[in-house]
Write a protein that holds these residues in place. Structure first.
Motif, mmCIF file in Angstrom:
data_model
loop_
_atom_site.group_PDB
_atom_site.id
_atom_site.type_symbol
_atom_site.label_atom_id
_atom_site.label_comp_id
_atom_site.label_asym_id
_atom_site.label_seq_id
_atom_site.Cartn_x
_atom_site.Cartn_y
_atom_site.Cartn_z
ATOM 1 N N PRO A 41 0.785 -1.477 0.001
ATOM 2 C CA PRO A 41 -0.139 0.075 -0.183
ATOM 3 C C PRO A 41 0.699 1.086 -0.130
ATOM 4 O O PRO A 41 0.262 2.241 -0.227
ATOM 5 N N ARG A 42 1.755 1.134 0.437
ATOM 6 C CA ARG A 42 2.795 2.432 0.486
ATOM 7 C C ARG A 42 3.767 2.520 -0.883
ATOM 8 O O ARG A 42 4.525 3.666 -1.134
ATOM 9 N N GLY A 43 3.499 1.494 -1.768
ATOM 10 C CA GLY A 43 4.168 1.715 -3.186
ATOM 11 C C GLY A 43 5.488 0.922 -3.338
ATOM 12 O O GLY A 43 6.038 1.055 -4.247
ATOM 13 N N VAL A 44 5.834 0.047 -2.408
ATOM 14 C CA VAL A 44 6.910 -0.799 -2.601
ATOM 15 C C VAL A 44 6.748 -2.010 -3.251
ATOM 16 O O VAL A 44 5.623 -2.701 -3.185
ATOM 17 N N LEU A 45 7.663 -2.197 -4.231
ATOM 18 C CA LEU A 45 7.393 -3.616 -5.057
ATOM 19 C C LEU A 45 8.060 -4.656 -4.592
ATOM 20 O O LEU A 45 9.440 -4.441 -4.337
ATOM 21 N N TRP A 46 7.428 -5.595 -4.568
ATOM 22 C CA TRP A 46 8.071 -6.977 -3.933
ATOM 23 C C TRP A 46 8.048 -7.939 -4.849
ATOM 24 O O TRP A 46 6.978 -8.350 -5.644
ATOM 25 N N ILE A 47 9.361 -8.687 -5.028
ATOM 26 C CA ILE A 47 9.594 -9.636 -6.266
ATOM 27 C C ILE A 47 9.772 -10.930 -5.831
ATOM 28 O O ILE A 47 11.170 -10.974 -4.894
ATOM 29 N N GLY A 48 9.153 -12.083 -5.884
ATOM 30 C CA GLY A 48 9.594 -13.327 -5.775
ATOM 31 C C GLY A 48 10.250 -14.250 -6.742
ATOM 32 O O GLY A 48 9.694 -13.802 -7.990
ATOM 33 N N THR A 49 11.112 -15.001 -6.687
ATOM 34 C CA THR A 49 11.677 -15.726 -7.702
ATOM 35 C C THR A 49 11.452 -17.067 -7.863
ATOM 36 O O THR A 49 11.198 -17.942 -6.697
ATOM 37 N N ASP A 50 11.296 -17.706 -9.033
ATOM 38 C CA ASP A 50 11.156 -19.265 -9.126
ATOM 39 C C ASP A 50 12.224 -20.013 -10.268
ATOM 40 O O ASP A 50 11.628 -20.403 -11.267
ATOM 41 N N VAL A 51 13.242 -19.999 -9.623
ATOM 42 C CA VAL A 51 14.386 -20.713 -10.677
ATOM 43 C C VAL A 51 14.085 -22.186 -10.382
ATOM 44 O O VAL A 51 13.854 -22.680 -9.312
ATOM 45 N N SER A 52 14.010 -22.827 -11.280
ATOM 46 C CA SER A 52 13.821 -24.457 -11.303
ATOM 47 C C SER A 52 14.903 -24.962 -10.791
ATOM 48 O O SER A 52 15.977 -24.648 -10.654
ATOM 49 N N PRO A 53 14.480 -25.868 -9.923
ATOM 50 C CA PRO A 53 15.534 -26.642 -8.736
ATOM 51 C C PRO A 53 16.721 -27.364 -9.877
ATOM 52 O O PRO A 53 17.812 -27.404 -9.132
ATOM 53 N N THR A 54 16.436 -27.514 -11.011
ATOM 54 C CA THR A 54 17.345 -28.320 -11.863
ATOM 55 C C THR A 54 18.436 -27.266 -12.394
ATOM 56 O O THR A 54 19.584 -27.700 -13.031
ATOM 57 N N ALA A 55 17.980 -25.997 -12.198
ATOM 58 C CA ALA A 55 18.911 -24.728 -12.875
ATOM 59 C C ALA A 55 19.785 -24.156 -11.604
ATOM 60 O O ALA A 55 20.678 -23.617 -12.168
ATOM 61 N N LEU A 56 19.089 -24.344 -10.400
ATOM 62 C CA LEU A 56 19.816 -23.454 -9.484
ATOM 63 C C LEU A 56 21.374 -23.895 -9.305
ATOM 64 O O LEU A 56 21.842 -25.095 -9.361
ATOM 65 N N GLY A 57 22.089 -22.736 -9.393
ATOM 66 C CA GLY A 57 23.592 -22.927 -9.035
ATOM 67 C C GLY A 57 24.348 -23.371 -10.296
ATOM 68 O O GLY A 57 25.585 -23.956 -10.113
ATOM 69 N N LYS A 58 23.768 -23.576 -11.361
ATOM 70 C CA LYS A 58 24.467 -23.901 -12.860
ATOM 71 C C LYS A 58 24.101 -22.885 -13.952
ATOM 72 O O LYS A 58 23.271 -22.084 -13.730
ATOM 73 N N GLY A 59 25.063 -23.036 -14.773
ATOM 74 C CA GLY A 59 24.962 -22.131 -16.134
ATOM 75 C C GLY A 59 24.712 -20.898 -15.695
ATOM 76 O O GLY A 59 25.377 -20.037 -15.103
ATOM 77 N N ASP A 60 23.721 -20.238 -16.596
ATOM 78 C CA ASP A 60 23.453 -18.921 -16.142
ATOM 79 C C ASP A 60 23.140 -18.423 -14.944
ATOM 80 O O ASP A 60 23.314 -17.160 -14.413
ATOM 81 N N TYR A 61 22.875 -19.447 -13.936
ATOM 82 C CA TYR A 61 22.436 -19.314 -12.408
ATOM 83 C C TYR A 61 23.421 -19.806 -11.742
ATOM 84 O O TYR A 61 23.379 -20.050 -10.569
ATOM 85 N N ALA A 62 24.771 -19.731 -12.049
ATOM 86 C CA ALA A 62 25.945 -20.164 -11.385
ATOM 87 C C ALA A 62 26.230 -19.569 -9.858
ATOM 88 O O ALA A 62 26.493 -20.162 -9.068
#
Length: 650
Positions: A533-554
């Motif tokens: 309500p005060r205008g702060v934008l909240w963002i949640g992420t959903d990286v696939s477990p198979t991609a976490l910590g690898k490649g572009d997500y290293a």
């Protein structure tokens, strides 16, 4: 569905022309020519509060503005099975999968070996918490109802023997673990003393077997009639409930997303079934083996009775959920709701599937006083639109109305009901813009700007797939982006101006298309989205477990939640994005919402870890989780407060 994005539905084979005009990833705004000048004017900061916009009523909150003051949480160097918040904050688990929902006289406890029966599961929190809203009881920030979605089940964890035994009881339990919870919560003790009400007259579970009403233009349509329901107006259950919305009269909108994976299709699906991804061997959840209504070979129209936005009255446990067909049928991710200056309702909806669309619905009538009873028919009447993003930064809302343009009987649409059942085909014909998995939508209550997350699309620009375009500018888009637009006038306008709010990524990536243009803490695969309500934008992420910590997500081994002041984007070269929370191993961070005083934040942690066989796989260490209590991992709602009692994020 399981968060392996290589399995995401990809059924749009329409010949919609691609714009073939790539926006420069180094820029956020795509503005050219006279149309660009118009768009620039629309996206200029608004002077003062706009009519019809909500503003904080608490002077202490209003005085904070959009400022954020917490210290960013460091990103761990490798996957860790903990939940981390900034210094000065406390997080605790409130409502886990299997916790009793609080129905008086029926309190089955969670069995750590997952031996609860289907009947017990129907009275417990379902699996994989997702979209969520806090409904204050009498305006209280200390007592209210949490309405939250349970998106899907991990049957390897849901049953004691996993999938080794599969029969009617296992299917019934999986059905019971889907749907929605209505749970009463209260803050009894000082500090972070939130708890579930042990016996609440409001508490209930809505599952994939709960009777629901079908309402609106498609109610009773021949495409919705089945042997069990020849009238086409009542259906059992809601499933794959992802994000959500909230109406001005205080009801909850739960959105049915990737429903196709619950149905077994024929060997030779017809044109309509193919467009929605129905196919032989597609019944991923195997319900059709023991619940024949999910076998589209036997009951083809049951498939058409899912993919809707479902309205639920959280304050009436005897009320029947209503599927609102006027809002269209899609792989609905969410339903962000606003109002025009004259009081009509506008609902913005993304569709979480590759190369699908963004929609908005504008009600015919204005909201009336008197809550749900006075507005029971409001979402049954109005106009549904689909978005077309132009290369010059402008956009159009194309009406999905029978008889207009190509939406006629000659093109396979006998009436408005058929347009709504076949929303995707109608959007194909209108030439709408194919998006990179449009997920959560959010409306800024201060200036009525609208946001949508485009999580990713690894097929963008691949052989035989749509090329990049202005709104979706990156081939092999692994990182995703967020769009922002402002309507050309009030929310019911048919034209808008849009911009790239941010391109997600990591500047250390070797591949230019994965670097993005973030100013602040890096992230990828934006999903959950909310403007407080005060205008702060909240963002949640959903990286696939198979991609976490690898490649572009290293360098990104865990999913996270971030916050920013969106008003800084133009003046300071992009929004200052700060990391507020890092989730446990393999989890998605989603469903954020606060109490009215903004001093308590509720967040959902979905699918920590995966099935036991996958958690034991040394090739996938990012999936290993025993959160939150050790043993079997359990999705859960977490409550976060500031240690000094202040406003979250300040």
């Amino acid at each position: 569905m399981p968060k392996d994005f290589s399995l995401m539905e990809d059924s749009n084979r329409s010949a919609n022309p691609s714009l073939h005009q790539v926006s420069d990833p180094a820029r956020r705004v795509l503005l050219r020519g006279a149309a660009g000048a118009s768009a620039a004017a629309l996206l200029a900061p608004a002077a003062g509060a706009l009519g019809g916009c909500a503003t904080p009523t608490d002077p202490a909150i209003a005085s904070l503005g959009r400022r954020i003051g917490f210290a960013s949480v460091p990103m761990p160097a490798s996957a860790t099975d903990t939940l981390t918040v900034p210094p000065g904050y406390t997080a605790s688990v409130l409502y886990r999968w299997g916790d009793p929902v609080g129905v008086p006289g029926a309190m089955p406890a969670f069995a750590p070996d997952a031996s609860n029966s289907a009947a017990e599961q129907a009275l417990q929190a379902g699996m994989h918490h997702d979209g969520m809203h806090y409904f204050a009881i009498e305006g209280s920030s200390r007592r209210g109802l949490l309405a939250l979605n349970h998106e899907y089940t991990d049957d390897g964890l849901l049953h004691p023997q996993g999938m080794a035994i599969w029969g009617p009881e296992q299917v019934a339990k999986s059905i019971a673990a889907h749907g929605v919870s209505i749970a009463e919560v209260e803050r009894k003790a000082p500090g972070n003393g939130w708890q579930l009400a042990r016996a609440s007259r409001y508490a209930r579970r809505i599952t994939a077997a709960t009777p629901c009403t079908i309402a609106g233009p498609a109610a009773g349509h021949p495409l919705l009639r089945t042997n069990a329901d020849p009238g086409g107006t009542r259906v059992l259950g809601t499933l794959n409930n992802c994000a959500h919305g909230v109406t001005p009269w205080g009801t909850y909108l739960s959105c049915e997303e990737n429903f196709v994976f619950y149905f077994e299709g024929p060997v030779r699906p017809d044109t309509h079934q193919r467009r929605w991804g129905l196919q032989a061997g597609g019944g991923f959840f195997r319900w059709h083996e023991h619940e024949k209504r999910f076998d589209a070979r036997l009951e083809p129209n049951e498939f058409n009775r899912f993919g809707w936005v479902v309205e639920i009255d959280p304050f009436d446990p005897q009320s029947t959920p209503i599927k609102r067909t006027a809002l269209g049928r899609a792989a609905h991710e969410g339903a962000a709701t606003g109002q025009t200056d004259d009081g009509r309702v506008v609902v913005y909806m993304g569709e979480d599937a590759r190369f699908e669309y963004i929609y908005k619905f504008v009600s015919r009538d204005a909201v009336r006083r008197g809550g749900f009873k006075a507005n029971r028919e409001l979402l049954n009447h109005g106009t549904l639109y689909v978005a077309k993003f132009e290369a010059d930064g402008s956009g159009r809302w194309l009406p999905l109305v029978h008889g207009q343009g190509p939406l006629t009987a000659a093109h396979g649409f006998a009436d408005q009901g058929e347009v709504l059942v076949k929303t995707r085909q109608a959007s194909d014909l209108l030439g709408a813009t194919k998006m990179d998995r449009a997920e959560w939508t959010a409306i800024d209550p201060i200036n009525k700007e609208i946001y949508v997350t485009l999580t990713n699309n690894s097929q963008r620009g691949a052989s035989g797939q749509p090329a990049v375009d202005a709104a979706n500018p990156r081939a092999y888009n692994t990182m995703g982006h967020i769009l922002r637009w402002r309507e050309d006038g009030d929310l019911d306008a048919t034209r808008f101006a849009w911009t790239h709010f941010v391109l997600a990524g990591d500047p250390a990536n070797a591949r230019p298309g994965a670097r993005g243009n973030i100013r602040g803490d890096i992230f990828g695969s934006p999903d959950g989205l909310w403007v407080d309500p005060r205008g702060v934008l909240w963002i949640g992420t959903d990286v696939s477990p198979t991609a976490l910590g690898k490649g572009d997500y290293a360098r990104l081994p865990n999913n996270q939640m971030l916050a920013c002041d969106p008003s800084t984007a133009a003046a300071e070269g992009g929004p200052d994005i700060r990391r507020f929370l890092v989730g446990p191993a393999g989890s998605e961070v989603t469903g954020s919402v606060m109490t009215p005083d903004l001093r308590t934040l509720f967040v959902n942690i979905q699918h920590p870890g995966e099935s036991p066989s996958e958690r034991a796989d040394p090739a996938n260490p990012s999936r290993i989780s025993n959160w939150p209590d050790g043993g079997r991992p359990r999705s859960a709602t977490v409550v976060i407060t500031k240690d000094d009692g202040g406003v979250i994020g300040s």
